[in-house]
Design a protein around this motif. Structure first.
Motif, PDB file in Angstrom:
ATOM      1  N   ASP A 127       0.862  -1.184   0.000  1.00 48.18           N
ATOM      2  CA  ASP A 127       0.000   0.000   0.000  1.00 48.18           C
ATOM      3  C   ASP A 127       0.898   1.234   0.000  1.00 48.18           C
ATOM      4  OD1 ASP A 127      -1.920  -1.914   0.367  1.00 48.18           O
ATOM      5  OD2 ASP A 127      -2.521  -1.267   2.367  1.00 48.18           O
ATOM      6  N   VAL A 128       0.726   2.088  -1.011  1.00 50.70           N
ATOM      7  CA  VAL A 128       1.571   3.274  -1.170  1.00 50.70           C
ATOM      8  C   VAL A 128       0.699   4.522  -0.987  1.00 50.70           C
ATOM      9  CG1 VAL A 128       3.068   4.537  -2.779  1.00 50.70           C
ATOM     10  CG2 VAL A 128       3.099   2.039  -2.745  1.00 50.70           C
ATOM     11  N   ARG A 129       1.265   5.547  -0.355  1.00 47.63           N
ATOM     12  CA  ARG A 129       0.532   6.807  -0.194  1.00 47.63           C
ATOM     13  C   ARG A 129       1.331   7.941  -0.811  1.00 47.63           C
ATOM     14  NH1 ARG A 129      -4.446   6.228   3.196  1.00 47.63           N
ATOM     15  NH2 ARG A 129      -3.995   8.196   4.203  1.00 47.63           N
ATOM     16  N   ASN A 130       0.644   8.730  -1.632  1.00 44.76           N
ATOM     17  CA  ASN A 130       1.244   9.899  -2.281  1.00 44.76           C
ATOM     18  C   ASN A 130       0.704  11.142  -1.585  1.00 44.76           C
ATOM     19  OD1 ASN A 130       2.063  11.990  -3.905  1.00 44.76           O
ATOM     20  ND2 ASN A 130       0.968  11.323  -5.729  1.00 44.76           N
ATOM     21  N   ALA A 131       1.545  11.774  -0.756  1.00 46.18           N
ATOM     22  CA  ALA A 131       1.121  12.942   0.012  1.00 46.18           C
ATOM     23  C   ALA A 131       1.277  14.242  -0.769  1.00 46.18           C
ATOM     24  CB  ALA A 131       1.910  13.016   1.317  1.00 46.18           C
ATOM     25  N   GLY A 132       1.819  14.153  -1.979  1.00 46.26           N
ATOM     26  CA  GLY A 132       2.076  15.371  -2.751  1.00 46.26           C
ATOM     27  C   GLY A 132       3.461  15.910  -2.502  1.00 46.26           C
ATOM     28  N   PHE A 133       4.002  15.645  -1.306  1.00 46.27           N
ATOM     29  CA  PHE A 133       5.369  16.059  -0.996  1.00 46.27           C
ATOM     30  C   PHE A 133       6.260  14.868  -0.654  1.00 46.27           C
ATOM     31  CE2 PHE A 133       2.568  16.575   2.682  1.00 46.27           C
ATOM     32  CZ  PHE A 133       3.166  15.760   3.635  1.00 46.27           C
ATOM     33  N   LYS A 134       5.668  13.684  -0.508  1.00 45.02           N
ATOM     34  CA  LYS A 134       6.435  12.457  -0.301  1.00 45.02           C
ATOM     35  C   LYS A 134       5.610  11.275  -0.796  1.00 45.02           C
ATOM     36  CE  LYS A 134       7.172  10.645   3.778  1.00 45.02           C
ATOM     37  NZ  LYS A 134       7.708  10.565   5.128  1.00 45.02           N
ATOM     38  N   LEU A 135       6.287  10.155  -1.046  1.00 48.12           N
ATOM     39  CA  LEU A 135       5.654   8.932  -1.526  1.00 48.12           C
ATOM     40  C   LEU A 135       6.231   7.785  -0.712  1.00 48.12           C
ATOM     41  CD1 LEU A 135       3.828   7.796  -3.942  1.00 48.12           C
ATOM     42  CD2 LEU A 135       6.003   7.193  -4.996  1.00 48.12           C
ATOM     43  N   ALA A 136       5.383   7.109   0.072  1.00 47.85           N
ATOM     44  CA  ALA A 136       5.917   6.101   0.975  1.00 47.85           C
ATOM     45  C   ALA A 136       4.953   4.937   1.139  1.00 47.85           C
ATOM     46  CB  ALA A 136       6.208   6.728   2.341  1.00 47.85           C
ATOM     47  N   PRO A 137       5.500   3.735   1.404  1.00 52.46           N
ATOM     48  CA  PRO A 137       4.640   2.587   1.693  1.00 52.46           C
ATOM     49  C   PRO A 137       4.141   2.673   3.133  1.00 52.46           C
ATOM     50  CG  PRO A 137       6.937   1.936   1.860  1.00 52.46           C
ATOM     51  CD  PRO A 137       6.928   3.375   1.455  1.00 52.46           C
ATOM     52  N   VAL A 138       2.924   2.206   3.377  1.00 49.58           N
ATOM     53  CA  VAL A 138       2.410   2.180   4.748  1.00 49.58           C
ATOM     54  C   VAL A 138       2.090   0.757   5.200  1.00 49.58           C
ATOM     55  CG1 VAL A 138       1.567   4.547   4.729  1.00 49.58           C
ATOM     56  CG2 VAL A 138       0.065   2.722   3.918  1.00 49.58           C
ATOM     57  N   ASP A 139       2.113  -0.196   4.256  1.00 52.50           N
ATOM     58  CA  ASP A 139       1.863  -1.585   4.634  1.00 52.50           C
ATOM     59  C   ASP A 139       2.387  -2.496   3.533  1.00 52.50           C
ATOM     60  OD1 ASP A 139       0.787  -3.558   6.417  1.00 52.50           O
ATOM     61  OD2 ASP A 139      -0.845  -3.874   5.004  1.00 52.50           O
ATOM     62  N   THR A 140       3.014  -3.605   3.935  1.00 51.03           N
ATOM     63  CA  THR A 140       3.505  -4.609   2.980  1.00 51.03           C
ATOM     64  C   THR A 140       2.928  -5.961   3.366  1.00 51.03           C
ATOM     65  OG1 THR A 140       5.564  -3.382   2.632  1.00 51.03           O
ATOM     66  CG2 THR A 140       5.552  -5.704   1.987  1.00 51.03           C
ATOM     67  N   ASN A 141       2.209  -6.574   2.455  1.00 55.22           N
ATOM     68  CA  ASN A 141       1.508  -7.831   2.705  1.00 55.22           C
ATOM     69  C   ASN A 141       2.248  -8.964   2.007  1.00 55.22           C
ATOM     70  OD1 ASN A 141      -0.322  -9.903   3.068  1.00 55.22           O
ATOM     71  ND2 ASN A 141      -2.086  -8.773   2.304  1.00 55.22           N
ATOM     72  N   LEU A 142       2.627  -9.987   2.750  1.00 58.27           N
ATOM     73  CA  LEU A 142       3.357 -11.119   2.172  1.00 58.27           C
ATOM     74  C   LEU A 142       2.452 -12.302   1.839  1.00 58.27           C
ATOM     75  CD1 LEU A 142       6.650 -11.080   4.291  1.00 58.27           C
ATOM     76  CD2 LEU A 142       6.125  -9.931   2.120  1.00 58.27           C
ATOM     77  N   PHE A 143       1.135 -12.156   2.093  1.00 59.85           N
ATOM     78  CA  PHE A 143       0.155 -13.174   1.725  1.00 59.85           C
ATOM     79  C   PHE A 143      -1.006 -12.463   1.026  1.00 59.85           C
ATOM     80  CE2 PHE A 143       2.512 -14.655   5.360  1.00 59.85           C
ATOM     81  CZ  PHE A 143       2.780 -15.990   5.082  1.00 59.85           C
ATOM     82  N   PRO A 144      -0.735 -11.786  -0.079  1.00 59.28           N
ATOM     83  CA  PRO A 144      -1.745 -10.898  -0.661  1.00 59.28           C
ATOM     84  C   PRO A 144      -2.939 -11.635  -1.257  1.00 59.28           C
ATOM     85  CG  PRO A 144       0.150 -11.073  -2.122  1.00 59.28           C
ATOM     86  CD  PRO A 144       0.519 -11.788  -0.855  1.00 59.28           C
ATOM     87  N   SER A 145      -4.133 -11.139  -0.939  1.00 58.50           N
ATOM     88  CA  SER A 145      -5.332 -11.540  -1.662  1.00 58.50           C
ATOM     89  C   SER A 145      -5.675 -10.372  -2.592  1.00 58.50           C
ATOM     90  CB  SER A 145      -6.465 -11.857  -0.689  1.00 58.50           C
ATOM     91  OG  SER A 145      -6.747 -10.747   0.136  1.00 58.50           O
TER      92      SER A 145
END
Length: 431
Positions: free
Chosen positions: A47-65
């Motif tokens: 899950d990636v979030r684009n704040a307009g001034f930064k771009l960062a992941p907020v969650d990484t799922n290793l068993f994705p559905s």
């Protein structure tokens, strides 16, 4: 069809996009060298979030559905990546057993299983779905709205192998994060490949470890790009063994929130950002009945205490002590059809294979979108994340923006590979 995307077109995010595009050959070489030394997770979503001034992941799922949210146009990428992943792990693989989540499956989750089965079938494997849920006593077929059907069979455990009646797999794929614990039926399997490994599941995994590894790789990529790694990294800290029924435990949690919030405020001041900074408090592993809590100021902290009191009241047993992750909140400035949106990037082996926007009309830019009421719109990956358009002004080319999303997604995937190496019990035994 390209969804109507409104994204921040000015500020540091465009400068970051330009740096990423200018550094594309160096970035790809850096990833190639990393994958020579480290093994990527079998599959993952970020899950990636684009704040307009930064771009960062907020969650990484290793068993994705959610594989059913990928469009048919993305399927060839997934099939090729599946072929590469299987060939690397078990070139002679013939039969693949997919183990789904326990419990009564939703129609959404069943569609995810159908897509996974289709993907690995097209990669050249015989695929069956085997449940480890004790409640599933016999083979059960579920009908989907599109006319497809999904069949779950109860798993049979032999002395050293796992399989189904008349189906002996050489590879087992978990689509179950084992958040309630590792069942004995999955332990001591030595003759088959189990993917992802058991230490990738929540009984072992900690979000704080993942983001510690992510901080390490983001600093290295930031140095390569010549940018502040904070532009691609959410500040994070762990608060261990918090007893929510105890005032001292709450005080420790509040102190940790204040520390992270102060660090975020300092960064906002450095970059002249006028938005109100916030932090997110969430379980360090799996989920917690408290949910995900957003804290902007003392008032929100008081609301958190009231939620905890409500949680504690009427219980026969006290709320158990728990580890929490206190993380910088990352705004999302993206909108799809006027609803708040965030991109979710899907990967298999070391390849980006697609993604979608998670959207939520009832949530704000500073709230968690992975909640009831969310819906999904496919990303426009018809040009693939690996076909950016150099020379085009930043902020106006979707392929360029998606390429940048893919870089951040792969960076989180690389962090996950570091994380799995650090928590591998076999490697620790060897040492």
């Amino acid at each position: 069809m390209v969804p109507h995307l409104i994204t921040a077109l000015t500020g540091p995010i465009n400068e970051l996009e330009q740096r990423v595009l200018d550094s594309m050959p160096a970035i790809e070489r850096w990833f190639r060298l990393e994958w020579m030394e480290h093994t990527p997770p079998f599959y993952s979503s970020v899950d990636v979030r684009n704040a307009g001034f930064k771009l960062a992941p907020v969650d990484t799922n290793l068993f994705p559905s959610g594989w059913n949210n990928l469009t048919p146009e993305m399927l060839p990428l997934g099939v090729q990546a599946a072929m590469a992943a299987i060939e690397k792990i078990c070139p002679e693989a013939r039969n693949l057993l997919v183990i789904p989540e326990n419990g009564q499956p939703s129609s959404f989750y069943l569609a995810n299983l159908a897509q996974l089965k289709r993907l690995f079938n097209m990669a050249g494997l015989n695929v069956k779905l085997g449940s480890i849920d004790p409640a599933l006593k016999k083979t059960t077929t579920f009908e989907l709205q599109n006319g497809e059907s999904v069949t779950l069979e109860p798993v049979i455990r032999g002395k050293r192998r796992l399989g189904l009646k008349d189906f002996d797999p050489c590879t087992i794929l978990l689509n179950n994060d084992l958040s309630t614990g590792v069942p004995g039926i999955l332990e001591d399997i030595h003759e088959q490949y189990l993917l992802p490994p058991l230490h990738a599941a929540w009984p072992t995994r900690r979000k704080s470890m993942h983001f510690k590894c992510y901080e390490e790789v983001s600093k290295r990529l930031g140095k390569l790009l010549g940018v502040d790694p904070w532009l691609i990294y959410p500040l994070s800290d762990r608060c261990e063994n918090v007893n929510l029924d105890d005032e001292k435990g709450l005080d420790r949690l509040q102190a940790q929130v204040d520390i992270v919030l102060t660090r975020v405020k300092r960064k906002y001041k450095e970059y002249g950002i006028k938005e109100k900074p916030f932090v997110v408090v969430k379980a360090d592993h799996a989920t917690h009945e408290l949910g995900i809590v957003t804290v902007r100021d003392a008032k929100d902290m008081q609301d958190l205490k009231e939620r905890i009191q409500t949680l504690s009241s009427g219980r026969k047993t006290p709320v158990p002590a728990f580890d929490f992750l206190v993380q910088e909140g990352v705004l999302t400035q993206e909108r799809v059809n006027d609803a708040v949106a965030e991109p979710v990037i899907y990967m298999m082996d070391r390849y980006v294979v697609g993604g979608f926007y998670r959207i939520h009309a009832g949530r704000g830019a500073d709230e968690n979108l992975n909640a009831p009421g969310s819906s999904y719109v496919p990303l426009a990956f018809e040009h693939s994340t690996q076909l950016p358009q150099p020379g085009i002004k930043p902020g106006v080319s979707l392929p360029n923006r998606f390429y940048m999303y893919g870089v951040v997604g792969r960076l989180a995937m690389l962090a996950a590979s570091y994380e799995l190496e650090a928590t591998d019990p076999d490697a620790q035994d060897y040492e």
